[in-house]
Design a protein around this motif. Structure first.
Motif, PDB file in Angstrom:
ATOM      1  N   ARG A 132       0.820  -1.209   0.000  1.00  0.00           N
ATOM      2  CA  ARG A 132       0.000   0.000   0.000  1.00  0.00           C
ATOM      3  C   ARG A 132       0.853   1.258   0.000  1.00  0.00           C
ATOM      4  NH1 ARG A 132      -3.624  -0.793   5.190  1.00  0.00           N
ATOM      5  NH2 ARG A 132      -1.519  -1.206   5.974  1.00  0.00           N
ATOM      6  N   SER A 133       2.074   1.145   0.503  1.00  0.00           N
ATOM      7  CA  SER A 133       2.978   2.292   0.546  1.00  0.00           C
ATOM      8  C   SER A 133       3.205   2.883  -0.840  1.00  0.00           C
ATOM      9  CB  SER A 133       4.318   1.868   1.159  1.00  0.00           C
ATOM     10  OG  SER A 133       5.261   2.906   1.105  1.00  0.00           O
ATOM     11  N   ILE A 134       3.324   2.029  -1.846  1.00  0.00           N
ATOM     12  CA  ILE A 134       3.569   2.511  -3.205  1.00  0.00           C
ATOM     13  C   ILE A 134       2.397   3.344  -3.699  1.00  0.00           C
ATOM     14  CG2 ILE A 134       3.929   1.762  -5.600  1.00  0.00           C
ATOM     15  CD1 ILE A 134       5.342  -0.733  -4.351  1.00  0.00           C
ATOM     16  N   GLU A 135       1.181   2.863  -3.470  1.00  0.00           N
ATOM     17  CA  GLU A 135      -0.007   3.599  -3.904  1.00  0.00           C
ATOM     18  C   GLU A 135      -0.127   4.928  -3.165  1.00  0.00           C
ATOM     19  OE1 GLU A 135      -3.587   3.431  -6.407  1.00  0.00           O
ATOM     20  OE2 GLU A 135      -1.599   2.530  -6.381  1.00  0.00           O
ATOM     21  N   ILE A 136       0.187   4.944  -1.879  1.00  0.00           N
ATOM     22  CA  ILE A 136       0.104   6.192  -1.104  1.00  0.00           C
ATOM     23  C   ILE A 136       1.127   7.204  -1.604  1.00  0.00           C
ATOM     24  CG2 ILE A 136       0.438   7.188   1.192  1.00  0.00           C
ATOM     25  CD1 ILE A 136      -0.608   4.458   2.304  1.00  0.00           C
ATOM     26  N   LEU A 137       2.364   6.770  -1.831  1.00  0.00           N
ATOM     27  CA  LEU A 137       3.385   7.679  -2.354  1.00  0.00           C
ATOM     28  C   LEU A 137       3.020   8.171  -3.749  1.00  0.00           C
ATOM     29  CD1 LEU A 137       6.503   5.717  -1.084  1.00  0.00           C
ATOM     30  CD2 LEU A 137       5.815   7.995  -0.313  1.00  0.00           C
ATOM     31  N   HIS A 138       2.482   7.294  -4.575  1.00  0.00           N
ATOM     32  CA  HIS A 138       2.049   7.710  -5.911  1.00  0.00           C
ATOM     33  C   HIS A 138       0.926   8.740  -5.849  1.00  0.00           C
ATOM     34  CE1 HIS A 138       3.677   4.089  -8.455  1.00  0.00           C
ATOM     35  NE2 HIS A 138       4.602   4.955  -8.121  1.00  0.00           N
ATOM     36  N   SER A 139       0.088   8.668  -4.829  1.00  0.00           N
ATOM     37  CA  SER A 139      -1.012   9.638  -4.713  1.00  0.00           C
ATOM     38  C   SER A 139      -0.494  11.054  -4.516  1.00  0.00           C
ATOM     39  CB  SER A 139      -1.936   9.253  -3.556  1.00  0.00           C
ATOM     40  OG  SER A 139      -1.320   9.489  -2.300  1.00  0.00           O
ATOM     41  N   HIS A 140       0.780  11.179  -4.094  1.00  0.00           N
ATOM     42  CA  HIS A 140       1.420  12.486  -3.952  1.00  0.00           C
ATOM     43  C   HIS A 140       2.378  12.763  -5.117  1.00  0.00           C
ATOM     44  CE1 HIS A 140      -0.286  12.802   0.030  1.00  0.00           C
ATOM     45  NE2 HIS A 140       0.236  11.634   0.357  1.00  0.00           N
ATOM     46  N   ASN A 141       2.258  11.956  -6.169  1.00  0.00           N
ATOM     47  CA  ASN A 141       3.064  12.101  -7.383  1.00  0.00           C
ATOM     48  C   ASN A 141       4.558  11.987  -7.097  1.00  0.00           C
ATOM     49  OD1 ASN A 141       3.007  12.301 -10.200  1.00  0.00           O
ATOM     50  ND2 ASN A 141       3.492  14.481 -10.143  1.00  0.00           N
ATOM     51  N   ILE A 142       4.914  11.046  -6.237  1.00  0.00           N
ATOM     52  CA  ILE A 142       6.313  10.807  -5.862  1.00  0.00           C
ATOM     53  C   ILE A 142       6.795   9.526  -6.547  1.00  0.00           C
ATOM     54  CG2 ILE A 142       7.888  10.276  -3.967  1.00  0.00           C
ATOM     55  CD1 ILE A 142       5.954  11.767  -2.102  1.00  0.00           C
ATOM     56  N   PRO A 143       7.895   9.592  -7.315  1.00  0.00           N
ATOM     57  CA  PRO A 143       8.457   8.364  -7.899  1.00  0.00           C
ATOM     58  C   PRO A 143       8.975   7.447  -6.798  1.00  0.00           C
ATOM     59  CG  PRO A 143       9.367  10.346  -8.949  1.00  0.00           C
ATOM     60  CD  PRO A 143       8.642  10.794  -7.721  1.00  0.00           C
ATOM     61  N   VAL A 144       8.680   6.154  -6.939  1.00  0.00           N
ATOM     62  CA  VAL A 144       8.982   5.188  -5.881  1.00  0.00           C
ATOM     63  C   VAL A 144       9.961   4.130  -6.388  1.00  0.00           C
ATOM     64  CG1 VAL A 144       8.035   3.528  -4.240  1.00  0.00           C
ATOM     65  CG2 VAL A 144       6.688   5.527  -4.920  1.00  0.00           C
TER      66      VAL A 144
ATOM     67  N   ALA B 262       4.641  -5.399  -9.613  1.00  0.00           N
ATOM     68  CA  ALA B 262       3.216  -5.551  -9.887  1.00  0.00           C
ATOM     69  C   ALA B 262       2.416  -4.342  -9.409  1.00  0.00           C
ATOM     70  CB  ALA B 262       2.679  -6.821  -9.220  1.00  0.00           C
ATOM     71  N   ALA B 263       2.935  -3.646  -8.399  1.00  0.00           N
ATOM     72  CA  ALA B 263       2.278  -2.440  -7.885  1.00  0.00           C
ATOM     73  C   ALA B 263       2.665  -1.194  -8.670  1.00  0.00           C
ATOM     74  CB  ALA B 263       2.612  -2.255  -6.407  1.00  0.00           C
ATOM     75  N   GLY B 264       3.595  -1.318  -9.633  1.00  0.00           N
ATOM     76  CA  GLY B 264       3.884  -0.211 -10.539  1.00  0.00           C
ATOM     77  C   GLY B 264       4.985   0.734 -10.128  1.00  0.00           C
TER      78      GLY B 264
ATOM     79  N   ASP C 224       9.611  -8.293 -17.700  1.00  0.00           N
ATOM     80  CA  ASP C 224       8.430  -8.837 -18.377  1.00  0.00           C
ATOM     81  C   ASP C 224       7.161  -8.539 -17.580  1.00  0.00           C
ATOM     82  OD1 ASP C 224      10.001  -9.830 -20.411  1.00  0.00           O
ATOM     83  OD2 ASP C 224      10.074 -11.881 -19.603  1.00  0.00           O
ATOM     84  N   LEU C 225       7.226  -8.676 -16.269  1.00  0.00           N
ATOM     85  CA  LEU C 225       6.073  -8.380 -15.425  1.00  0.00           C
ATOM     86  C   LEU C 225       5.727  -6.897 -15.484  1.00  0.00           C
ATOM     87  CD1 LEU C 225       3.972  -9.211 -13.303  1.00  0.00           C
ATOM     88  CD2 LEU C 225       5.745  -8.916 -11.548  1.00  0.00           C
ATOM     89  N   ASP C 226       6.739  -6.046 -15.420  1.00  0.00           N
ATOM     90  CA  ASP C 226       6.544  -4.604 -15.486  1.00  0.00           C
ATOM     91  C   ASP C 226       5.829  -4.201 -16.777  1.00  0.00           C
ATOM     92  OD1 ASP C 226       7.699  -1.696 -14.562  1.00  0.00           O
ATOM     93  OD2 ASP C 226       7.903  -1.929 -16.739  1.00  0.00           O
ATOM     94  N   ARG C 227       6.279  -4.775 -17.909  1.00  0.00           N
ATOM     95  CA  ARG C 227       5.679  -4.426 -19.204  1.00  0.00           C
ATOM     96  C   ARG C 227       4.225  -4.875 -19.266  1.00  0.00           C
ATOM     97  NH1 ARG C 227       6.383  -0.737 -21.002  1.00  0.00           N
ATOM     98  NH2 ARG C 227       6.771  -0.354 -18.825  1.00  0.00           N
ATOM     99  N   PHE C 228       3.923  -6.028 -18.694  1.00  0.00           N
ATOM    100  CA  PHE C 228       2.551  -6.505 -18.706  1.00  0.00           C
ATOM    101  C   PHE C 228       1.654  -5.618 -17.836  1.00  0.00           C
ATOM    102  CE2 PHE C 228      -0.950  -9.054 -17.055  1.00  0.00           C
ATOM    103  CZ  PHE C 228      -1.497  -9.531 -18.231  1.00  0.00           C
ATOM    104  N   ILE C 229       2.116  -5.333 -16.632  1.00  0.00           N
ATOM    105  CA  ILE C 229       1.300  -4.552 -15.693  1.00  0.00           C
ATOM    106  C   ILE C 229       1.042  -3.145 -16.208  1.00  0.00           C
ATOM    107  CG2 ILE C 229       1.347  -3.434 -13.411  1.00  0.00           C
ATOM    108  CD1 ILE C 229       0.631  -6.374 -13.237  1.00  0.00           C
TER     109      ILE C 229
END
Length: 278
Positions: free
Chosen positions: A183-195, A228-230, A267-272
């Motif tokens: 969930r940390s990745i999604e929260i940081l992304h919500s502030h437009n922060i590269p993770v 997988a979380a982007g 490969d996973l990154d490209r699919f997601i």
């Protein structure tokens, strides 16, 4: 959630649907031959995949469980080794800074200045790094919630810089264990922060003796979860013989297994990132 695209090193783009970049290298500089071996191996696979590779190693590991632990070659000798890697292999460099008086010297060589987790709230260090106009990678402290990183970014922005990255490396759970919460990745992304996801330090067990423990066999699982979380970047410490490493011997990943893992993560990154329905 995808963050806004921005121009990164080598004029590539991160964010949006762009591939992750890779930060990798041994925890600490042990010899020029060893760091060259690591860099050569990783550069080969990242060139094959067409992703940005940033070489990482530390000239000094100031935060050690024991005062008797090996710390590295020091500032001057370490920067000479990093400059050699940068020029010989044509790769960007990332290394840690621990004190304000190190920043200007390190910024002459390094493309990314890294602030260790336990120093992530040090205002003077953050500000000095931001003023160099280099990218600043801040390791999120094990004691911080992801939303607390907003104040870290505000300090960097107050110095006129938009070149910031936050590295997730797990959160303390009890006294020794670290837990990676996606969930940390999604929260940081919500502030437009590269993770960036630190797949090796997240396997550590901190303290409890003269050196930190860990389980490097969990690195593939944690990095796959983060990709997988982007995430925008993946961080791995790699060593030809991890059990003999000067630092983080229990968590550094095997150099010979890294190329296969990096290909699978790509490969996973490209699919997601190219399937919006996900």
């Amino acid at each position: 959630m995808k963050i806004q695209e921005r121009t990164f090193l080598k004029e590539t783009q991160i964010g949006g649907e762009n591939p992750f970049f890779l930060i990798a290298g041994p925890c600490v500089i042990e010899s020029r031959d060893m760091i060259s071996r690591v860099c050569e191996t990783v550069k080969k696979v990242t060139e094959e995949l067409g992703i940005v590779y940033v070489f990482k190693s530390s000239f000094d590991k100031a935060n050690r469980s024991s005062g008797e632990s090996l710390r590295g070659p020091g500032l001057e000798a370490g920067l000479r080794d990093l400059e050699y890697i940068k020029n010989h292999f044509d790769v960007p460099i990332l290394t840690d800074v621990h004190e304000v008086n190190q920043v200007s010297s390190v910024a002459e060589i390094a493309d990314i200045l890294q602030i260790p987790a336990f120093l992530c709230r040090q205002t003077d260090l953050l500000s000095e790094c931001a003023r160099t106009e280099r990218w600043v990678n801040v390791k999120k402290g094990q004691f911080l919630a992801p939303s607390d990183c907003k104040s870290i970014i505000e300090k960097i922005r107050s110095c006129g810089s938009e070149r910031f990255l936050i590295t997730e490396r797990g959160t303390s759970f009890g006294y020794h264990d670290l837990v990676f919460d996606p969930r940390s990745i999604e929260i940081l992304h919500s502030h437009n922060i590269p993770v960036i996801m630190d797949g090796t330090h997240s396997t550590q067990r901190i303290g409890g003796g003269k050196e930190s423990g860990g389980n490097r066999d969990l690195v593939p699982l944690l990095t796959r979860t983060a990709v997988a979380a982007g995430v925008e970047g993946v961080f791995m410490e790699l060593h030809p013989d991890p059990s003999q490493a000067w630092s983080d011997a229990a968590s550094q990943y095997y150099l010979d297994k890294a190329p296969e893992l990096i290909r699978k993560l790509y490969d996973l990154d490209r699919f997601i990132k190219t399937h919006p329905i996900l």
